[in-house]
Design a protein around this motif. Structure first.
Motif, PDB file in Angstrom:
ATOM      1  N   GLN A 357     -13.892   1.444   2.131  1.00  0.00           N
ATOM      2  CA  GLN A 357     -15.022   2.190   3.005  1.00  0.00           C
ATOM      3  C   GLN A 357     -14.377   3.436   3.320  1.00  0.00           C
ATOM      4  OE1 GLN A 357     -15.405   0.233   6.901  1.00  0.00           O
ATOM      5  NE2 GLN A 357     -14.786  -1.483   5.824  1.00  0.00           N
ATOM      6  N   ALA A 358     -15.132   4.529   3.323  1.00  0.00           N
ATOM      7  CA  ALA A 358     -14.638   5.755   3.813  1.00  0.00           C
ATOM      8  C   ALA A 358     -14.451   5.836   5.294  1.00  0.00           C
ATOM      9  CB  ALA A 358     -15.600   6.741   3.393  1.00  0.00           C
ATOM     10  N   VAL A 359     -13.223   6.024   5.928  1.00  0.00           N
ATOM     11  CA  VAL A 359     -13.102   6.255   7.342  1.00  0.00           C
ATOM     12  C   VAL A 359     -12.648   7.598   7.482  1.00  0.00           C
ATOM     13  CG1 VAL A 359     -11.660   5.263   9.279  1.00  0.00           C
ATOM     14  CG2 VAL A 359     -12.212   3.713   6.981  1.00  0.00           C
ATOM     15  N   THR A 360     -13.252   8.152   8.659  1.00  0.00           N
ATOM     16  CA  THR A 360     -13.283   9.673   9.050  1.00  0.00           C
ATOM     17  C   THR A 360     -11.724   9.809   9.165  1.00  0.00           C
ATOM     18  OG1 THR A 360     -15.128   9.490  10.181  1.00  0.00           O
ATOM     19  CG2 THR A 360     -13.793  11.198  10.624  1.00  0.00           C
ATOM     20  N   ASN A 361     -10.776   9.148   9.956  1.00  0.00           N
ATOM     21  CA  ASN A 361      -9.535   9.611  10.124  1.00  0.00           C
ATOM     22  C   ASN A 361      -8.352   8.938   9.469  1.00  0.00           C
ATOM     23  OD1 ASN A 361     -10.437  11.450  12.158  1.00  0.00           O
ATOM     24  ND2 ASN A 361     -10.821   9.878  13.488  1.00  0.00           N
ATOM     25  N   THR A 362      -8.812   8.060   8.490  1.00  0.00           N
ATOM     26  CA  THR A 362      -7.744   7.262   7.962  1.00  0.00           C
ATOM     27  C   THR A 362      -7.760   7.467   6.420  1.00  0.00           C
ATOM     28  OG1 THR A 362      -8.228   5.563   9.417  1.00  0.00           O
ATOM     29  CG2 THR A 362      -6.925   4.789   7.624  1.00  0.00           C
ATOM     30  N   ALA A 363      -6.407   7.458   5.756  1.00  0.00           N
ATOM     31  CA  ALA A 363      -6.150   7.436   4.324  1.00  0.00           C
ATOM     32  C   ALA A 363      -5.015   6.628   4.101  1.00  0.00           C
ATOM     33  CB  ALA A 363      -5.827   8.853   4.060  1.00  0.00           C
ATOM     34  N   TYR A 364      -4.950   6.360   2.763  1.00  0.00           N
ATOM     35  CA  TYR A 364      -3.590   5.563   2.425  1.00  0.00           C
ATOM     36  C   TYR A 364      -2.645   6.273   1.717  1.00  0.00           C
ATOM     37  CZ  TYR A 364      -5.260   0.735   3.828  1.00  0.00           C
ATOM     38  OH  TYR A 364      -5.499  -0.280   4.517  1.00  0.00           O
ATOM     39  N   SER A 365      -1.463   6.434   1.828  1.00  0.00           N
ATOM     40  CA  SER A 365      -0.476   6.816   1.126  1.00  0.00           C
ATOM     41  C   SER A 365       0.256   5.635   0.247  1.00  0.00           C
ATOM     42  CB  SER A 365       0.676   7.185   2.299  1.00  0.00           C
ATOM     43  OG  SER A 365       1.754   7.808   1.551  1.00  0.00           O
ATOM     44  N   ILE A 366       0.580   6.006  -0.869  1.00  0.00           N
ATOM     45  CA  ILE A 366       1.182   4.991  -1.803  1.00  0.00           C
ATOM     46  C   ILE A 366       2.416   5.718  -2.702  1.00  0.00           C
ATOM     47  CG2 ILE A 366       0.791   3.705  -3.883  1.00  0.00           C
ATOM     48  CD1 ILE A 366      -2.194   4.480  -3.436  1.00  0.00           C
ATOM     49  N   LYS A 367       3.618   5.154  -2.601  1.00  0.00           N
ATOM     50  CA  LYS A 367       4.619   5.786  -3.096  1.00  0.00           C
ATOM     51  C   LYS A 367       5.581   4.529  -4.022  1.00  0.00           C
ATOM     52  CE  LYS A 367       5.150   9.436   0.560  1.00  0.00           C
ATOM     53  NZ  LYS A 367       4.552  10.294  -0.324  1.00  0.00           N
ATOM     54  N   GLY A 368       5.608   4.627  -5.359  1.00  0.00           N
ATOM     55  CA  GLY A 368       6.435   3.829  -6.198  1.00  0.00           C
ATOM     56  C   GLY A 368       5.894   2.566  -6.435  1.00  0.00           C
ATOM     57  N   LEU A 387       5.296   6.870  -9.112  1.00  0.00           N
ATOM     58  CA  LEU A 387       3.747   6.889  -8.605  1.00  0.00           C
ATOM     59  C   LEU A 387       3.758   7.505  -7.278  1.00  0.00           C
ATOM     60  CD1 LEU A 387       1.004   4.488  -9.325  1.00  0.00           C
ATOM     61  CD2 LEU A 387       1.448   4.890  -7.023  1.00  0.00           C
ATOM     62  N   ASP A 388       2.532   8.362  -6.784  1.00  0.00           N
ATOM     63  CA  ASP A 388       2.872   8.956  -5.413  1.00  0.00           C
ATOM     64  C   ASP A 388       1.588   9.508  -5.230  1.00  0.00           C
ATOM     65  OD1 ASP A 388       3.223  10.310  -3.169  1.00  0.00           O
ATOM     66  OD2 ASP A 388       4.894  11.393  -3.691  1.00  0.00           O
ATOM     67  N   GLY A 389       0.785   9.238  -3.975  1.00  0.00           N
ATOM     68  CA  GLY A 389      -0.484   9.738  -3.934  1.00  0.00           C
ATOM     69  C   GLY A 389      -1.041   9.364  -2.605  1.00  0.00           C
ATOM     70  N   ASN A 390      -2.176  10.118  -2.073  1.00  0.00           N
ATOM     71  CA  ASN A 390      -2.742   9.692  -0.886  1.00  0.00           C
ATOM     72  C   ASN A 390      -4.283   9.577  -1.247  1.00  0.00           C
ATOM     73  OD1 ASN A 390      -0.506  10.273   0.863  1.00  0.00           O
ATOM     74  ND2 ASN A 390      -0.923  12.659   0.371  1.00  0.00           N
ATOM     75  N   ILE A 391      -4.747   8.172  -0.875  1.00  0.00           N
ATOM     76  CA  ILE A 391      -6.229   7.908  -1.190  1.00  0.00           C
ATOM     77  C   ILE A 391      -7.053   7.998   0.167  1.00  0.00           C
ATOM     78  CG2 ILE A 391      -7.655   6.271  -2.306  1.00  0.00           C
ATOM     79  CD1 ILE A 391      -5.605   7.259  -4.114  1.00  0.00           C
ATOM     80  N   CYS A 392      -8.043   8.950  -0.086  1.00  0.00           N
ATOM     81  CA  CYS A 392      -8.663   9.558   1.090  1.00  0.00           C
ATOM     82  C   CYS A 392     -10.069   8.741   1.274  1.00  0.00           C
ATOM     83  CB  CYS A 392      -8.712  11.030   1.264  1.00  0.00           C
ATOM     84  SG  CYS A 392      -7.044  11.594   1.264  1.00  0.00           S
ATOM     85  N   ASP A 393     -10.704   8.260  -0.099  1.00  0.00           N
ATOM     86  CA  ASP A 393     -12.236   7.905   0.176  1.00  0.00           C
ATOM     87  C   ASP A 393     -12.508   6.695  -0.727  1.00  0.00           C
ATOM     88  OD1 ASP A 393     -12.608   9.414  -2.153  1.00  0.00           O
ATOM     89  OD2 ASP A 393     -12.999  11.191  -1.216  1.00  0.00           O
ATOM     90  N   THR A 394     -13.845   6.789  -1.168  1.00  0.00           N
ATOM     91  CA  THR A 394     -13.970   5.531  -2.043  1.00  0.00           C
ATOM     92  C   THR A 394     -13.981   6.009  -3.526  1.00  0.00           C
ATOM     93  OG1 THR A 394     -16.421   5.997  -1.774  1.00  0.00           O
ATOM     94  CG2 THR A 394     -15.303   4.455  -0.245  1.00  0.00           C
ATOM     95  N   THR A 395     -13.836   7.195  -3.831  1.00  0.00           N
ATOM     96  CA  THR A 395     -13.478   7.737  -5.154  1.00  0.00           C
ATOM     97  C   THR A 395     -12.582   6.891  -5.976  1.00  0.00           C
ATOM     98  OG1 THR A 395     -14.584   9.751  -4.486  1.00  0.00           O
ATOM     99  CG2 THR A 395     -13.671   9.683  -6.639  1.00  0.00           C
ATOM    100  N   LYS A 396     -12.813   6.465  -7.182  1.00  0.00           N
ATOM    101  CA  LYS A 396     -11.626   5.885  -7.763  1.00  0.00           C
ATOM    102  C   LYS A 396     -10.483   6.939  -8.221  1.00  0.00           C
ATOM    103  CE  LYS A 396     -10.722   2.408 -11.626  1.00  0.00           C
ATOM    104  NZ  LYS A 396     -11.388   1.562 -12.506  1.00  0.00           N
ATOM    105  N   ILE A 397      -9.288   6.819  -8.008  1.00  0.00           N
ATOM    106  CA  ILE A 397      -8.506   7.666  -8.469  1.00  0.00           C
ATOM    107  C   ILE A 397      -7.190   7.111  -9.210  1.00  0.00           C
ATOM    108  CG2 ILE A 397      -6.666   9.532  -7.779  1.00  0.00           C
ATOM    109  CD1 ILE A 397      -9.705  10.111  -6.962  1.00  0.00           C
ATOM    110  N   THR A 398      -7.211   7.432 -10.590  1.00  0.00           N
ATOM    111  CA  THR A 398      -6.280   7.179 -11.404  1.00  0.00           C
ATOM    112  C   THR A 398      -4.809   8.041 -11.133  1.00  0.00           C
ATOM    113  OG1 THR A 398      -7.441   6.131 -13.075  1.00  0.00           O
ATOM    114  CG2 THR A 398      -5.262   6.648 -13.748  1.00  0.00           C
ATOM    115  N   LEU A 399      -3.899   7.390 -10.497  1.00  0.00           N
ATOM    116  CA  LEU A 399      -2.699   8.334 -10.177  1.00  0.00           C
ATOM    117  C   LEU A 399      -1.662   8.299 -11.497  1.00  0.00           C
ATOM    118  CD1 LEU A 399      -1.508   6.793  -6.655  1.00  0.00           C
ATOM    119  CD2 LEU A 399      -3.003   8.964  -7.261  1.00  0.00           C
ATOM    120  N   MET A 400      -0.939   9.596 -11.784  1.00  0.00           N
ATOM    121  CA  MET A 400      -0.369   9.841 -12.862  1.00  0.00           C
ATOM    122  C   MET A 400      -1.431   9.980 -14.293  1.00  0.00           C
ATOM    123  SD  MET A 400       3.110   7.313 -12.558  1.00  0.00           S
ATOM    124  CE  MET A 400       3.809   8.090 -13.927  1.00  0.00           C
ATOM    125  N   ASN A 401      -0.872  10.543 -15.286  1.00  0.00           N
ATOM    126  CA  ASN A 401      -1.261  10.811 -16.403  1.00  0.00           C
ATOM    127  C   ASN A 401      -1.959   9.517 -17.013  1.00  0.00           C
ATOM    128  OD1 ASN A 401      -2.088  11.162 -19.321  1.00  0.00           O
ATOM    129  ND2 ASN A 401      -0.873  13.047 -19.036  1.00  0.00           N
TER     130      ASN A 401
END
Length: 534
Positions: A357-368, A387-401
């Protein structure tokens, strides 16, 4: 020079970084490397324009700091000074340029520079002899990070690793499952002839992607053969060869059994669509940082990946003699069946993430990300360690190529084996204005490749010198690893096809540190397409 959140973490899994450590080493009596170059960093004043980041910059440039240690020509100074294509210039004479490269490779959470310095990346140059120096440098940098975060107003985030629940590998023998609606509708027509009563008779079949026609010797007729439905997005050689032609207006399309022609909703132009055959497994990840009022109330991260097992499909062929007329016998070879064998390797690809769910002030950080089988780390599974990224909302993101994949070979695969994924640094973080949110990059990079590429250029000192900068350290006349000497033109030309295959194999790449950038790989591919000219 704007930065995102700098995570206080020494627990992130070190990623793969494409750089060479060059030069020679002097050792002291204890076998440790001795710095010989002493630079007066205090004679100049440097600033990034950000007083917070300057805290980190000053630590990097201090006497006996990272810059001085790495700048020594007996360590990294010959390659990482900006003169070598593809090598991050973290000891460039322009100290702000050096700092920017160091920040990206070391302080982004992966500690790639430090990890390479103490690894077996270049035996004799990198390794345990550097460990006492690197550990001290890392400790000193860690002492400065709280000042940076405090200056930025960033709350301290504690690194937290998380391992997914185990996944039984019985799904990898996914056979005989019912066809989905898309597969049922995805049919093709095939015809075959048999000879009877002095003439050829045509049979016509409507087939789904998992059906083939085979010849039945007993009835002298063709019949449908149902393949087992193995879940595998990679087409076998038999499937690739099994094509049909469809015409739409003036356009003709040659399609395999898993392709069809659809009309683009925007352009209204016919185009080829792929029928997905892979299986996607999903996990819900909770970092434990967020404290909800009740269980299940918190936002969590949804992780999914495509996982499949390799298999081979082989046609069984037999030759028959057909008497078309008195004295006229024709030998024909027909497919009478198929064999299917599961291979002992599995593939993981397209690691994707989204918030529940989208949260105004919260995101997730993923590393490795690491891969475990029966709770044991698969040490060779390093493709997603960066693998390194910040997921900020409900859009599905494929990290890396999305073309990256991790292949793991087993002596045998049991249905009772358990697969799991470990994230080395997973945190709920503050979604600040400076946070860079990850996105799906669907636009292919523009790669400029010259019309002509020669062996001399690939081994030369220009930006075309891929072999020189990335390969000759291990594949030269003295150290012919894998029996390959790329300093020898004839040897390189003889194995050019294998070289290109390995350079583009995300599961077992060359260099072993990971896939090179697109331009470097395309330069070698271009050389091969031209006949590997000298």
């Amino acid at each position: 020079m704007k930065r995102g959140i700098l995570v206080l973490s020494l627990l992130s899994l070190a990623g793969v970084v494409l750089f060479q450590n060059c030069g020679r080493i002097n050792m002291d009596a204890n076998g440790f490397e001795v710095p010989e170059v002493s630079l007066d960093m205090n004679s100049e004043a440097f600033s990034t324009g950000d007083i917070c980041e300057d805290e980190l910059l000053n630590e990097f440039l201090r006497p006996q700091g990272y810059y001085e240690f790495l700048k020594d020509v007996k360590r990294c100074g010959n390659c990482h000074d900006g003169s070598t294509p593809g090598a991050p210039p973290f000891v460039h004479d322009n100290k702000l340029m050096a700092w920017d490269a160091f920040y990206q490779k070391e302080l982004s959470g992966t500690q790639e520079v430090s990890t390479r310095a103490v690894s077996a990346h270049q035996p004799g140059f990198t390794g345990s002899q550097n460990a006492p120096y690197i550990e001290d440098l890392k400790r000193q940098m860690e002492l400065v990070k709280p000042k940076y975060n405090s200056c930025k107003g960033i709350p301290e985030v504690v690194a937290k690793s998380l391992t997914t629940p185990t996944l039984a590998m019985d799904f990898l023998a996914d056979v005989g499952t019912p066809l989905v609606a898309a597969e049922t509708a995805f049919t093709r027509t095939e015809a075959a002839t048999y000879f009877e009563a002095g003439k050829y008779v045509t049979q016509t079949f409507t087939l789904n992607p998992y059906q083939r026609i085979i010849y039945d010797e007993k009835t002298n007729r063709w019949k449908v053969f149902q393949l087992k439905k193995f879940v595998n997005p990679t087409l076998t050689a038999e499937e690739t060869a099994h094509t049909r032609v469809e015409t739409y207006g003036t356009q003709k399309f040659t399609l395999n059994p898993y392709q069809r022609v659809v009309t683009n909703a925007t352009t209204k132009v016919p185009e080829v669509a792929e029928l997905s055959r892979s299986v996607e497994k999903k996990f819900n990840l909770r970092s434990g940082i967020y404290t909800p009022e009740k269980v299940g109330d918190e936002p969590y991260l949804e992780f999914s990946a495509e996982i499949y097992r390799g298999h081979e499909v082989t046609p069984v062929k037999k030759t028959f003699a057909i008497t078309e007329a008195p004295g006229k016998v024709v030998n024909v070879t027909r497919i009478t069946g198929y064999t299917q064998v599961l291979d002992n390797y599995i593939v993981v690809r397209k690691p994707s993430f989204k918030m529940s769910q989208a949260v105004t002030n919260t995101a997730y950080s993923i590393k490795g990300m690491s891969i475990l089988v029966n709770a044991n780390l698969r040490a060779e599974a390093t493709v997603y360690s960066i693998l390194d990224g910040n997921i900020c909302d409900t859009t599905k993101i494929t990290l890396m190529n999305q073309n990256n994949s991790q292949i793991m070979v087993f002596n045998s695969i049991l249905a009772t084996d358990k697969l799991s994924f470990k994230f080395n640094d997973l945190n709920a973080i503050a979604k600040t204005a400076n946070l860079i949110c990850s996105s799906n990059n669907t636009t292919a990079p523009v790669v400029n490749i010259p019309a002509s590429v020669t062996y001399t250029q690939l081994t030369g000192t220009t930006d075309l010198g891929v072999f020189r900068s990335q390969c000759l350290t291990c594949h030269n006349s003295i150290d012919q690893r894998g029996g390959l000497d790329l300093s020898n033109y004839d040897a390189a030309k003889a194995r050019v096809s294998k070289i290109v295959d390995r350079m583009n194999d995300a599961g077992a790449p060359m260099p072993q540190s990971g896939l090179l950038d697109t331009r470097s790989r395309e330069l070698v591919r271009k050389w091969m397409s031209l006949g590997a000219p000298k």
